[in-house]
Write a protein that holds these residues in place. Structure first.
Motif, PDB file in Angstrom:
ATOM      1  N   GLN A  12       1.533   7.031  18.396  1.00  0.00           N
ATOM      2  CA  GLN A  12       1.858   5.729  17.828  1.00  0.00           C
ATOM      3  C   GLN A  12       3.153   5.806  17.040  1.00  0.00           C
ATOM      4  OE1 GLN A  12      -1.818   4.681  15.713  1.00  0.00           O
ATOM      5  NE2 GLN A  12      -2.367   3.393  17.448  1.00  0.00           N
ATOM      6  N   LEU A  13       3.732   4.627  16.814  1.00  0.00           N
ATOM      7  CA  LEU A  13       4.995   4.503  16.097  1.00  0.00           C
ATOM      8  C   LEU A  13       4.754   3.756  14.797  1.00  0.00           C
ATOM      9  CD1 LEU A  13       8.111   4.831  16.070  1.00  0.00           C
ATOM     10  CD2 LEU A  13       8.240   2.612  17.237  1.00  0.00           C
ATOM     11  N   SER A  14       5.128   4.387  13.686  1.00  0.00           N
ATOM     12  CA  SER A  14       4.944   3.797  12.361  1.00  0.00           C
ATOM     13  C   SER A  14       6.275   3.683  11.639  1.00  0.00           C
ATOM     14  CB  SER A  14       3.988   4.653  11.521  1.00  0.00           C
ATOM     15  OG  SER A  14       2.698   4.720  12.104  1.00  0.00           O
ATOM     16  N   MET A  15       6.327   2.741  10.699  1.00  0.00           N
ATOM     17  CA  MET A  15       7.530   2.570   9.891  1.00  0.00           C
ATOM     18  C   MET A  15       7.141   2.330   8.435  1.00  0.00           C
ATOM     19  SD  MET A  15      10.285   0.422  12.170  1.00  0.00           S
ATOM     20  CE  MET A  15      11.667   1.091  11.206  1.00  0.00           C
ATOM     21  N   ASN A  16       7.986   2.841   7.548  1.00  0.00           N
ATOM     22  CA  ASN A  16       7.800   2.560   6.131  1.00  0.00           C
ATOM     23  C   ASN A  16       8.158   1.111   5.866  1.00  0.00           C
ATOM     24  OD1 ASN A  16       7.181   5.305   5.264  1.00  0.00           O
ATOM     25  ND2 ASN A  16       9.292   5.768   5.788  1.00  0.00           N
ATOM     26  N   LEU A  17       7.390   0.480   4.986  1.00  0.00           N
ATOM     27  CA  LEU A  17       7.706  -0.869   4.523  1.00  0.00           C
ATOM     28  C   LEU A  17       8.212  -0.745   3.095  1.00  0.00           C
ATOM     29  CD1 LEU A  17       7.581  -3.943   5.143  1.00  0.00           C
ATOM     30  CD2 LEU A  17       5.361  -3.942   3.974  1.00  0.00           C
ATOM     31  N   PRO A  18       9.475  -1.099   2.823  1.00  0.00           N
ATOM     32  CA  PRO A  18      10.011  -0.933   1.459  1.00  0.00           C
ATOM     33  C   PRO A  18       9.192  -1.716   0.443  1.00  0.00           C
ATOM     34  CG  PRO A  18      11.773  -1.374   3.031  1.00  0.00           C
ATOM     35  CD  PRO A  18      10.484  -1.609   3.762  1.00  0.00           C
ATOM     36  N   SER A  19       8.635  -0.998  -0.519  1.00  0.00           N
ATOM     37  CA  SER A  19       7.794  -1.630  -1.536  1.00  0.00           C
ATOM     38  C   SER A  19       8.255  -1.279  -2.943  1.00  0.00           C
ATOM     39  CB  SER A  19       6.331  -1.207  -1.347  1.00  0.00           C
ATOM     40  OG  SER A  19       6.204   0.207  -1.433  1.00  0.00           O
ATOM     41  N   PRO A  25      14.715  -7.000  -7.330  1.00  0.00           N
ATOM     42  CA  PRO A  25      15.399  -7.574  -6.168  1.00  0.00           C
ATOM     43  C   PRO A  25      15.502  -9.098  -6.224  1.00  0.00           C
ATOM     44  CG  PRO A  25      13.153  -7.033  -5.597  1.00  0.00           C
ATOM     45  CD  PRO A  25      13.358  -6.533  -7.007  1.00  0.00           C
ATOM     46  N   GLY A  26      14.866  -9.696  -7.199  1.00  0.00           N
ATOM     47  CA  GLY A  26      14.888 -11.143  -7.293  1.00  0.00           C
ATOM     48  C   GLY A  26      13.819 -11.790  -6.443  1.00  0.00           C
ATOM     49  N   SER A  27      13.663 -11.329  -5.219  1.00  0.00           N
ATOM     50  CA  SER A  27      12.638 -11.821  -4.310  1.00  0.00           C
ATOM     51  C   SER A  27      12.182 -10.675  -3.421  1.00  0.00           C
ATOM     52  CB  SER A  27      13.185 -12.958  -3.445  1.00  0.00           C
ATOM     53  OG  SER A  27      12.272 -13.285  -2.400  1.00  0.00           O
ATOM     54  N   TRP A  28      10.886 -10.642  -3.140  1.00  0.00           N
ATOM     55  CA  TRP A  28      10.339  -9.649  -2.218  1.00  0.00           C
ATOM     56  C   TRP A  28      10.138 -10.238  -0.824  1.00  0.00           C
ATOM     57  CZ3 TRP A  28      10.069  -4.616  -3.458  1.00  0.00           C
ATOM     58  CH2 TRP A  28      10.152  -4.270  -4.823  1.00  0.00           C
ATOM     59  N   GLN A  29      10.698 -11.417  -0.594  1.00  0.00           N
ATOM     60  CA  GLN A  29      10.550 -12.042   0.714  1.00  0.00           C
ATOM     61  C   GLN A  29      11.087 -11.176   1.850  1.00  0.00           C
ATOM     62  OE1 GLN A  29       8.793 -14.935   1.137  1.00  0.00           O
ATOM     63  NE2 GLN A  29       8.890 -14.331   3.302  1.00  0.00           N
ATOM     64  N   PRO A  30      12.223 -10.465   1.651  1.00  0.00           N
ATOM     65  CA  PRO A  30      12.677  -9.591   2.745  1.00  0.00           C
ATOM     66  C   PRO A  30      11.646  -8.540   3.154  1.00  0.00           C
ATOM     67  CG  PRO A  30      14.462  -9.966   1.210  1.00  0.00           C
ATOM     68  CD  PRO A  30      13.229 -10.555   0.574  1.00  0.00           C
ATOM     69  N   THR A  31      10.875  -8.023   2.198  1.00  0.00           N
ATOM     70  CA  THR A  31       9.813  -7.071   2.534  1.00  0.00           C
ATOM     71  C   THR A  31       8.747  -7.741   3.384  1.00  0.00           C
ATOM     72  OG1 THR A  31      10.160  -5.661   0.601  1.00  0.00           O
ATOM     73  CG2 THR A  31       7.949  -5.677   1.539  1.00  0.00           C
ATOM     74  N   PRO A  85       0.303  -0.980  -3.998  1.00  0.00           N
ATOM     75  CA  PRO A  85       0.225  -0.980  -2.532  1.00  0.00           C
ATOM     76  C   PRO A  85      -0.919  -1.783  -1.940  1.00  0.00           C
ATOM     77  CG  PRO A  85      -0.303   1.190  -3.428  1.00  0.00           C
ATOM     78  CD  PRO A  85       0.243   0.388  -4.546  1.00  0.00           C
ATOM     79  N   LEU A  86      -2.113  -1.716  -2.511  1.00  0.00           N
ATOM     80  CA  LEU A  86      -3.232  -2.438  -1.916  1.00  0.00           C
ATOM     81  C   LEU A  86      -3.082  -3.937  -2.095  1.00  0.00           C
ATOM     82  CD1 LEU A  86      -6.160  -0.044  -2.867  1.00  0.00           C
ATOM     83  CD2 LEU A  86      -4.936  -0.214  -0.696  1.00  0.00           C
ATOM     84  N   THR A  87      -2.477  -4.335  -3.204  1.00  0.00           N
ATOM     85  CA  THR A  87      -2.188  -5.758  -3.393  1.00  0.00           C
ATOM     86  C   THR A  87      -1.176  -6.221  -2.358  1.00  0.00           C
ATOM     87  OG1 THR A  87      -2.533  -5.449  -5.770  1.00  0.00           O
ATOM     88  CG2 THR A  87      -1.476  -7.496  -5.082  1.00  0.00           C
ATOM     89  N   LEU A  88      -0.121  -5.430  -2.167  1.00  0.00           N
ATOM     90  CA  LEU A  88       0.891  -5.779  -1.166  1.00  0.00           C
ATOM     91  C   LEU A  88       0.278  -5.832   0.228  1.00  0.00           C
ATOM     92  CD1 LEU A  88       3.754  -6.264  -0.144  1.00  0.00           C
ATOM     93  CD2 LEU A  88       4.138  -3.789  -0.246  1.00  0.00           C
ATOM     94  N   LEU A  89      -0.537  -4.849   0.590  1.00  0.00           N
ATOM     95  CA  LEU A  89      -1.127  -4.838   1.920  1.00  0.00           C
ATOM     96  C   LEU A  89      -2.072  -6.020   2.130  1.00  0.00           C
ATOM     97  CD1 LEU A  89      -1.825  -1.044   2.557  1.00  0.00           C
ATOM     98  CD2 LEU A  89       0.059  -2.447   3.423  1.00  0.00           C
ATOM     99  N   SER A  90      -2.714  -6.486   1.064  1.00  0.00           N
ATOM    100  CA  SER A  90      -3.555  -7.682   1.180  1.00  0.00           C
ATOM    101  C   SER A  90      -2.709  -8.891   1.560  1.00  0.00           C
ATOM    102  CB  SER A  90      -4.291  -7.948  -0.138  1.00  0.00           C
ATOM    103  OG  SER A  90      -5.174  -6.892  -0.443  1.00  0.00           O
ATOM    104  N   PHE A  91      -1.544  -9.003   0.923  1.00  0.00           N
ATOM    105  CA  PHE A  91      -0.633 -10.093   1.237  1.00  0.00           C
ATOM    106  C   PHE A  91      -0.120  -9.962   2.665  1.00  0.00           C
ATOM    107  CE2 PHE A  91       1.744 -13.382  -1.154  1.00  0.00           C
ATOM    108  CZ  PHE A  91       2.556 -13.842  -0.135  1.00  0.00           C
ATOM    109  N   VAL A  92       0.243  -8.737   3.047  1.00  0.00           N
ATOM    110  CA  VAL A  92       0.746  -8.497   4.398  1.00  0.00           C
ATOM    111  C   VAL A  92      -0.337  -8.778   5.446  1.00  0.00           C
ATOM    112  CG1 VAL A  92       1.540  -6.680   5.970  1.00  0.00           C
ATOM    113  CG2 VAL A  92       2.529  -6.877   3.681  1.00  0.00           C
ATOM    114  N   ALA A  93      -1.570  -8.416   5.143  1.00  0.00           N
ATOM    115  CA  ALA A  93      -2.662  -8.647   6.088  1.00  0.00           C
ATOM    116  C   ALA A  93      -2.805 -10.124   6.427  1.00  0.00           C
ATOM    117  CB  ALA A  93      -3.969  -8.111   5.511  1.00  0.00           C
ATOM    118  N   ALA A  94      -2.523 -10.979   5.438  1.00  0.00           N
ATOM    119  CA  ALA A  94      -2.680 -12.418   5.647  1.00  0.00           C
ATOM    120  C   ALA A  94      -1.572 -13.015   6.496  1.00  0.00           C
ATOM    121  CB  ALA A  94      -2.737 -13.127   4.297  1.00  0.00           C
ATOM    122  N   THR A  95      -0.469 -12.287   6.657  1.00  0.00           N
ATOM    123  CA  THR A  95       0.678 -12.834   7.393  1.00  0.00           C
ATOM    124  C   THR A  95       0.953 -12.068   8.686  1.00  0.00           C
ATOM    125  OG1 THR A  95       2.231 -11.475   6.105  1.00  0.00           O
ATOM    126  CG2 THR A  95       1.736 -13.665   5.262  1.00  0.00           C
TER     127      THR A  95
END
Length: 320
Positions: A12-19, A25-31, A85-95
């Motif tokens: 499999q192919l994985s990538m880091n997600l900048p967190s 950064p002013g906004s985390w929307q790019p992440t 990280p788990l908070t971020l992944l919860s947000f990512v899971a929803a999108t």
């Protein structure tokens, strides 16, 4: 003790997600946009980092005896911005809908295990069974001290945490007893969507303590230090150690890093970068991780990622 079976999955192919960011950064929307691009393009797994607090002794990161990397440098100052990280992944899971969600790594021992079991179960259920929990002991004394925990005892604390997690994930009516925690007839629902609980990816060098942790709890190994630098030798050493602990390592997933190759002008060269994939797979790597640079425009990002995914799948014999 779980018994690993031979894996039939192709690499499999994985990538880091900048967190994290050295400054606000002013906004985390790019992440978040990047996570959606990973999902759309077919990246198999994204992984995020973890630091709860920082002290000011950042040079400890370069000390392998503390868990750091020889010659390494911590990527931000003490006031760097690090998303939980788990908070971020919860947000990512929803999108997102299909990309797997991993931690690389979570300092699991800093969390109370009964709460961490609940958090990870919830995230696994809501994401449709997409969570992979990468764990390690870390390198920073101040994080443990700020949590009221022993830095010297961090390995035992991590094992304790993993014991409690798997007990609560797997047992309908759970009981547990150790010198750190005891409970009887505890019920915690919902259980993770994935049978047996959330897969645990254990990070560390090729040594007996890490091998014992993998043998007891692990679905995968995230090599660190010399083992990551010489992945072929590292895998052989670790698999021998895991066998010595009574576990067949043949089904373990193994992470390997795919370095970005640049041309004479300093630009990232995708074709030459992908030439490094077969050697990693031949060495035994099953999860190839890359930080190949991407354009900032979301549409251009998806195009580059799609080319990366197609090239990777061709290199490992996976169909589109």
């Amino acid at each position: 003790m779980p018994e690993a079976t031979a894996s039939t999955e192709l690499p499999q192919l994985s990538m880091n997600l900048p967190s994290f960011s050295a400054e606000d950064p002013g906004s985390w929307q790019p992440t978040l946009d990047r996570a959606k691009a990973y999902d759309a393009a077919g990246i198999d797994r994204l992984v995020v980092s973890d630091h709860v607090v920082y002290g000011e002794n950042l040079e400890a990161y370069s000390r392998p005896e503390l868990g750091g990397a020889k010659g390494g440098k911590q990527p931000t100052g003490p006031d760097g911005h690090w998303l939980e990280p788990l908070t971020l992944l919860s947000f990512v899971a929803a999108t997102t809908t299909r990309v797997r969600l991993g931690t690389n790594i979570l300092l699991a021992a800093l969390r109370r295990p009964v709460v961490l079991a609940k958090t990870t179960s919830t995230l696994d259920v809501l994401s449709g069974g997409r969570l992979d929990l990468g764990v390690g002991v870390g390198w920073q004394r101040e994080e443990y001290e700020a949590a009221g925990l022993s830095f010297e005892g961090r390995g035992r604390l991590l094992d304790h945490t993993l014991e409690v997690l798997q007990t609560l994930w797997r047992e309908q009516r759970a009981s547990y007893s150790s010198d750190l925690l005891s409970f009887e007839n505890i019920h915690q629902m919902p259980k993770p969507r994935q049978p047996g609980g959330v897969p645990i990816w254990v990070s560390g060098t090729a040594n007996r303590k890490v091998a014992r942790r993998i043998a007891r709890f692990g679905s995968a190994w995230i090599p660190w230090g010399p083992a990551a630098a010489d992945i072929k030798t590292g895998i052989k050493e670790m698999f021998d150690l895991v066998r010595a602990e009574g576990r067949d390592p043949s089904g373990l997933q193994v992470v390997g890093t795919l370095p970005t190759v640049r041309d004479s002008d300093g630009n990232a060269d995708l074709a030459r970068t992908l030439e490094g994939v077969p050697a990693l797979v031949e060495a035994g790597v099953t999860d190839v991780r890359t930080s190949f640079p991407l354009p900032s425009d979301p549409n251009a990002m998806v195009d580059t990622l799609a080319e990366l995914v197609a090239g990777f799948r061709a290199a490992v014999g996976r169909k589109a």
